[in-house]
Design a protein around this motif. Structure first.
Motif, mmCIF file in Angstrom:
data_model
loop_
_atom_site.group_PDB
_atom_site.id
_atom_site.type_symbol
_atom_site.label_atom_id
_atom_site.label_comp_id
_atom_site.label_asym_id
_atom_site.label_seq_id
_atom_site.Cartn_x
_atom_site.Cartn_y
_atom_site.Cartn_z
ATOM 1 N N SER A 37 23.228 33.933 35.630
ATOM 2 C CA SER A 37 22.516 35.212 35.647
ATOM 3 C C SER A 37 22.922 36.043 36.863
ATOM 4 C CB SER A 37 21.010 34.955 35.649
ATOM 5 O OG SER A 37 20.297 36.175 35.730
ATOM 6 N N MET A 38 22.982 35.383 38.040
ATOM 7 C CA MET A 38 23.396 36.103 39.246
ATOM 8 C C MET A 38 24.829 36.603 39.107
ATOM 9 S SD MET A 38 21.806 33.858 42.373
ATOM 10 C CE MET A 38 22.624 34.946 43.534
ATOM 11 N N THR A 39 25.696 35.759 38.591
ATOM 12 C CA THR A 39 27.091 36.166 38.450
ATOM 13 C C THR A 39 27.236 37.308 37.454
ATOM 14 O OG1 THR A 39 27.719 33.873 38.892
ATOM 15 C CG2 THR A 39 29.400 35.297 37.964
ATOM 16 N N ARG A 40 26.467 37.220 36.356
ATOM 17 C CA ARG A 40 26.531 38.289 35.368
ATOM 18 C C ARG A 40 26.060 39.622 35.955
ATOM 19 N NH1 ARG A 40 26.676 38.335 29.942
ATOM 20 N NH2 ARG A 40 28.112 36.607 30.315
ATOM 21 N N GLU A 41 24.975 39.556 36.752
ATOM 22 C CA GLU A 41 24.483 40.777 37.399
ATOM 23 C C GLU A 41 25.528 41.345 38.365
ATOM 24 O OE1 GLU A 41 20.768 39.992 39.227
ATOM 25 O OE2 GLU A 41 19.696 39.684 37.340
ATOM 26 N N MET A 42 26.166 40.431 39.115
ATOM 27 C CA MET A 42 27.221 40.886 40.028
ATOM 28 C C MET A 42 28.373 41.517 39.255
ATOM 29 S SD MET A 42 27.311 37.687 42.686
ATOM 30 C CE MET A 42 28.833 38.277 43.416
ATOM 31 N N SER A 43 28.756 40.879 38.166
ATOM 32 C CA SER A 43 29.859 41.396 37.374
ATOM 33 C C SER A 43 29.512 42.740 36.760
ATOM 34 C CB SER A 43 30.220 40.389 36.276
ATOM 35 O OG SER A 43 31.241 40.894 35.453
ATOM 36 N N VAL A 44 28.293 42.837 36.212
ATOM 37 C CA VAL A 44 27.872 44.107 35.597
ATOM 38 C C VAL A 44 27.772 45.202 36.651
ATOM 39 C CG1 VAL A 44 25.983 45.265 34.395
ATOM 40 C CG2 VAL A 44 26.745 42.993 33.651
ATOM 41 N N ALA A 45 27.178 44.851 37.820
ATOM 42 C CA ALA A 45 27.045 45.848 38.891
ATOM 43 C C ALA A 45 28.413 46.319 39.367
ATOM 44 C CB ALA A 45 26.243 45.255 40.047
ATOM 45 N N GLY A 46 29.351 45.355 39.535
ATOM 46 C CA GLY A 46 30.703 45.737 39.961
ATOM 47 C C GLY A 46 31.380 46.623 38.937
#
Length: 398
Positions: A37-46
């Motif tokens: 979930s954290m990685t997905r949020e980071m990826s989406v935010a980036g």
């Protein structure tokens, strides 16, 4: 053999490993979803940042390009005007034109300098978004490998730890019940393998010990029986007589029933030995014992009391019954027709018998010695009366 092993409450090793795997799987799943979930949020935010900045950069790039084109046009117009009017333009206006041209050049240079920085920022944002996606994929792959490692670890522990331990426990239980047949499986783990090998050696040793124990028990029973048999005549010896008398006396006292005893003595046996020899004397004793055994009932016990004396225990027999058995003993001995040339009684071997019967009471605690004394007294009476006869204790007739 009764199973006296105390059952220990708890959890089997397979259940324990399964519980551990379940807990680890739950932690693994929770960690997986958390980090994904954290990685997905980071990826989406980036990705969103890169997209927004790229749109802003494109808009600004277009504006800068338009402004730069206008500035170039203005510079070209000023340059053309200055060249066409160079001779007629006052010095002050020429200076102003030159200053404006210098500012235009500076503005154009500034706009041109901002473009590489913007492109570099776009490149870094793109790289960040790409790394976020790659990190997400790497994290997913890492969790998959970790899950596969946990499953493999569980399988190895179950194969090389749980199964060997269960085999060891089953083998130990079999050893406890004496039914061990299959040795425990060897394990890849050295310590468990050594334990299994030691238990296998122990099982072999116990099997050999069991065989030896059974052999010793058989030999003990054989010697026990031999210790109760007279080696010469084959009937019971004095020890067998004493033990049987003790048992029959206790039973008679408990059941309020009589028990009888016949004591036999070979008449003038010393003269028989002196005249015919000891080997003939031994044969005489064997044949007298056989005659007495034939005359006895199936429930009676015949024993050699000592020397040329024999005893016959008759459970449940009164004096009349015992006297009838004694009469059969005389007949069986007479049928043997054993010559006795030195006998003052008869040309053949004769015997004297003493008979006694007692129904013991609860207060008679002695173990049959009274019966022996009375029968011995009757035997002495028969020998004193001339031998070759039967005397019953308490009766005057022969």
């Amino acid at each position: 053999m009764s199973d006296t092993t105390e059952r220990v409450s708890g959890m089997g090793i397979r259940a324990y490993l399964a519980l551990g795997l379940t807990v680890m799987a739950l932690l693994f799943t929770a960690s997986f979803f958390y980090f994904m979930s954290m990685t997905r949020e980071m990826s989406v935010a980036g990705t969103k940042t890169y997209g927004a900045f790229m749109a802003l950069a494109e808009t600004r790039k277009k504006a800068d390009t338009t402004l730069q084109e206008r500035l170039h046009e203005t510079r070209a117009a000023l340059t053309a005007a200055r060249q066409s009017d160079g001779d007629t333009t006052p010095v002050v206006e020429a200076a102003l034109v030159d200053a404006s041209l210098a500012k235009l050049e500076a503005g154009i240079a500034e706009i041109a300098a901002r473009q590489p920085a913007t492109d570099d920022m776009l490149l870094q944002l793109q790289r960040t978004a790409t790394l976020a996606h790659q990190f997400e994929n790497s994290l997913l792959l890492g969790f998959l490998l970790l899950g596969a490692g946990l499953v493999t670890l569980f399988g190895l522990l179950r194969l090389h730890l749980a199964r060997p331990l269960q085999g060891i426990m089953a083998f130990l239980n079999q050893l406890g019940t004496g039914a061990a047949s299959q040795p425990p499986r060897r394990s890849f783990i050295i310590e468990l393998g050594n334990i299994a090998a030691s238990l296998e050696n122990l099982g072999t040793y116990l099997s050999l010990a069991t065989v030896r124990s059974q052999k010793l028990a058989s030999e003990h029973d054989h010697f026990q029986k031999m210790s109760l048999v007279d080696g010469l005549t084959g009937v019971g010896n004095r020890r067998a007589f004493d033990e049987k008398l003790r048992v029959l006396w206790a039973q008679a006292r408990e059941n309020h029933s009589p028990v009888a005893l016949i004591m036999l003595d070979v008449d003038t046996f010393k003269r028989y030995n002196d005249s015919l020899g000891h080997q003939a004397g031994d044969q005489c004793l064997r044949r007298v014992a056989a005659a007495m055994s034939r005359a006895a009932r199936a429930t009676d016990t015949c024993a050699r009391y000592g020397g040329e004396e024999f005893a016959l225990l008759l459970p449940g027999a009164d004096a009349a019954t015992a006297q009838a058995v004694a009469a059969r003993v005389h007949k069986e001995v007479a049928r043997e027709q054993l010559p006795h040339p030195a006998s003052p009684v008869s040309a053949f071997v004769t015997v004297s018998l003493g008979v006694s019967s007692i129904a013991p009471t609860a207060d008679q605690q002695e173990e049959g010695q009274l019966l022996v004394r009375q029968t011995d007294s009757a035997l002495y009476q028969a020998k004193a009366a001339g031998r070759n006869r039967t005397c019953v204790f308490g009766q005057n007739r022969s």
